[in-house]
Scaffold this motif. Structure first.
Motif, mmCIF file in Angstrom:
data_model
loop_
_atom_site.group_PDB
_atom_site.id
_atom_site.type_symbol
_atom_site.label_atom_id
_atom_site.label_comp_id
_atom_site.label_asym_id
_atom_site.label_seq_id
_atom_site.Cartn_x
_atom_site.Cartn_y
_atom_site.Cartn_z
ATOM 1 N N LEU A 19 -17.976 -2.588 11.157
ATOM 2 C CA LEU A 19 -18.424 -3.005 9.552
ATOM 3 C C LEU A 19 -17.545 -2.314 8.809
ATOM 4 O O LEU A 19 -16.819 -2.600 7.869
ATOM 5 N N ASP A 20 -16.981 -0.683 9.414
ATOM 6 C CA ASP A 20 -16.680 -0.165 9.074
ATOM 7 C C ASP A 20 -14.874 0.049 9.452
ATOM 8 O O ASP A 20 -14.703 -0.073 8.233
ATOM 9 N N LEU A 21 -14.988 -0.979 10.609
ATOM 10 C CA LEU A 21 -13.344 -0.586 11.153
ATOM 11 C C LEU A 21 -12.964 -2.406 9.767
ATOM 12 O O LEU A 21 -12.061 -1.979 9.877
ATOM 13 N N SER A 22 -14.094 -2.491 10.328
ATOM 14 C CA SER A 22 -13.259 -4.509 9.715
ATOM 15 C C SER A 22 -13.080 -4.446 7.796
ATOM 16 O O SER A 22 -12.494 -4.870 7.565
ATOM 17 N N ALA A 23 -14.112 -3.442 6.787
ATOM 18 C CA ALA A 23 -13.672 -2.875 6.210
ATOM 19 C C ALA A 23 -12.068 -2.175 5.711
ATOM 20 O O ALA A 23 -11.523 -2.327 5.107
ATOM 21 N N ALA A 24 -12.236 -1.173 7.240
ATOM 22 C CA ALA A 24 -10.783 -0.576 6.585
ATOM 23 C C ALA A 24 -9.824 -1.609 7.330
ATOM 24 O O ALA A 24 -8.055 -1.466 6.618
ATOM 25 N N VAL A 25 -9.823 -2.777 7.295
ATOM 26 C CA VAL A 25 -8.803 -3.079 8.370
ATOM 27 C C VAL A 25 -8.388 -4.125 7.153
ATOM 28 O O VAL A 25 -7.005 -4.701 7.365
ATOM 29 N N ARG A 26 -9.115 -5.001 6.725
ATOM 30 C CA ARG A 26 -9.165 -5.365 5.236
ATOM 31 C C ARG A 26 -8.401 -5.491 4.318
ATOM 32 O O ARG A 26 -7.852 -5.864 3.527
ATOM 33 N N TRP A 27 -8.319 -3.818 4.028
ATOM 34 C CA TRP A 27 -8.114 -3.305 3.170
ATOM 35 C C TRP A 27 -7.001 -2.768 3.138
ATOM 36 O O TRP A 27 -6.112 -2.939 2.384
ATOM 37 N N ALA A 28 -6.687 -2.847 4.327
ATOM 38 C CA ALA A 28 -4.599 -2.397 4.904
ATOM 39 C C ALA A 28 -4.682 -3.746 4.413
ATOM 40 O O ALA A 28 -3.014 -3.885 4.008
ATOM 41 N N ARG A 29 -4.713 -5.065 4.772
ATOM 42 C CA ARG A 29 -4.302 -6.550 4.650
ATOM 43 C C ARG A 29 -4.013 -6.213 3.389
ATOM 44 O O ARG A 29 -3.126 -6.814 2.558
ATOM 45 N N GLU A 30 -5.002 -6.310 2.377
ATOM 46 C CA GLU A 30 -4.865 -6.460 1.195
ATOM 47 C C GLU A 30 -3.504 -5.393 0.314
ATOM 48 O O GLU A 30 -2.903 -5.249 -0.985
ATOM 49 N N GLN A 31 -3.276 -4.390 1.247
ATOM 50 C CA GLN A 31 -1.674 -3.081 0.832
ATOM 51 C C GLN A 31 -0.782 -4.306 0.759
ATOM 52 O O GLN A 31 0.197 -3.563 0.624
ATOM 53 N N GLY A 32 -0.871 -5.385 1.600
ATOM 54 C CA GLY A 32 0.280 -6.108 2.006
ATOM 55 C C GLY A 32 0.806 -6.432 3.054
ATOM 56 O O GLY A 32 1.971 -6.808 3.167
ATOM 57 N N HIS A 33 -0.053 -5.182 4.007
ATOM 58 C CA HIS A 33 0.681 -4.820 5.389
ATOM 59 C C HIS A 33 0.736 -6.395 6.386
ATOM 60 O O HIS A 33 -0.279 -6.650 6.705
ATOM 61 N N ALA A 34 2.438 -7.036 6.634
ATOM 62 C CA ALA A 34 1.970 -8.142 7.365
ATOM 63 C C ALA A 34 1.002 -7.865 8.913
ATOM 64 O O ALA A 34 0.458 -9.514 9.548
ATOM 65 N N ARG A 35 1.339 -7.547 9.561
ATOM 66 C CA ARG A 35 0.789 -6.709 10.977
ATOM 67 C C ARG A 35 -0.965 -5.220 10.726
ATOM 68 O O ARG A 35 0.228 -4.550 10.122
ATOM 69 N N VAL A 36 -1.507 -5.376 11.067
ATOM 70 C CA VAL A 36 -2.911 -4.604 10.988
ATOM 71 C C VAL A 36 -3.046 -4.173 12.784
ATOM 72 O O VAL A 36 -3.794 -5.426 12.991
#
Length: 263
Positions: free
Chosen positions: A94-111
């Motif tokens: 769940l910690d990793l998922s939160a970080a991946v989702r946050w990176a996508r929210e910053q506009g990164h097309a690929r995470v």
């Protein structure tokens, strides 16, 4: 600070890419390379690590300085400045998922994700469990990851189990290692990494392991690669390498950056 689906506050650090704009060599015009700058690498540390540990900061600097991508580092629950208690690879998904989702929210097309040791087991399980969701990564690299749970075949892992399972070990973990460990046993036992990897395809998968790893011998990475299926995973067995982020040198980190951004 990020917040997980189960309400734990997770500290995180975001570092933009320091490269990714190249010169054409003809007109002197700066050209943005979208394969690099549109990617964010989420880095998951090993047990007793944190976003502020020198080995993690070094890895983040090499990845960002190499121009691989923006880099997100974070501390798993029970580590560093994050809340909660460590479940040693279970709810850390769940910690990793939160970080991946946050990176996508910053506009990164690929995470993409890269994890070391415990973090390696987490990136494998998270990629399998979050397939088809906004938390799903676009490529996964696991370094020094175990294939199966409860392994006690090396002195180093027997020490780790003492820290996790004994009250005096957990006290030492909290006072000496800065890691707050949940005293409760897994219930249910989470999906083992070796059973998670077949569920990751078609997401690109890389397994990296040192041939001098004192924690997990080479049957672990070989089992992971075999479980992924023929052609579904790359396997790098690194001569002379020890364990996890402490043993990952600049050359290996640069290769990891190239692999992650070019998948």
């Amino acid at each position: 600070m990020l917040r997980t689906e189960d309400g734990v506050r997770i500290e995180a650090v975001y570092e933009p890419a320091t490269a990714g704009v190249t010169d054409t060599g003809v007109t002197g015009t700066a050209v943005r390379d979208p394969a690099v700058t549109d990617t964010a690498v989420v880095l998951a540390h090993g047990f007793t690590g944190s976003a502020g540990r020198p080995s993690v900061r070094r890895a983040a600097r090499v990845l960002a300085g190499h121009g691989a991508a923006a880099v997100v580092t974070f501390s798993f629950r029970g580590h560093g400045g994050s809340g909660g208690r460590s479940t040693v690879g279970d709810r850390e998904v769940l910690d990793l998922s939160a970080a991946v989702r946050w990176a996508r929210e910053q506009g990164h097309a690929r995470v993409v994700t890269v994890g070391f040791s415990m973090g390696g087991s987490v990136v494998l399980r998270q990629a399998a469990l979050d397939r088809g969701t906004p938390g799903s990564p676009d490529a996964v690299a696991a370094v020094s990851a175990p294939a199966r749970w409860f392994y006690r075949g090396t002195p180093a892992m027997r020490r780790v189990h003492w820290v996790i399972t004994r009250p005096e070990g957990r006290l030492m973990g909290r006072l000496g290692l800065g890691t707050r460990i949940d005293h409760r046993a897994w219930d249910p036992v989470p999906l083992p990494p070796v059973e998670a990897v077949p569920l990751i395809a078609p997401t690109p998968l890389l397994i990296v392991h040192g041939d001098r790893d004192p924690y997990f011998p080479l049957d672990h990475p070989r089992a992971l690669a075999a479980a992924a299926g023929k052609g579904a995973a790359e396997l790098w067995l690194e001569p002379g390498m020890g364990h996890a982020e402490n043993a990952a040198g600049p050359e290996l980190l640069a290769r990891l950056g190239n692999w992650l951004t070019r998948r």
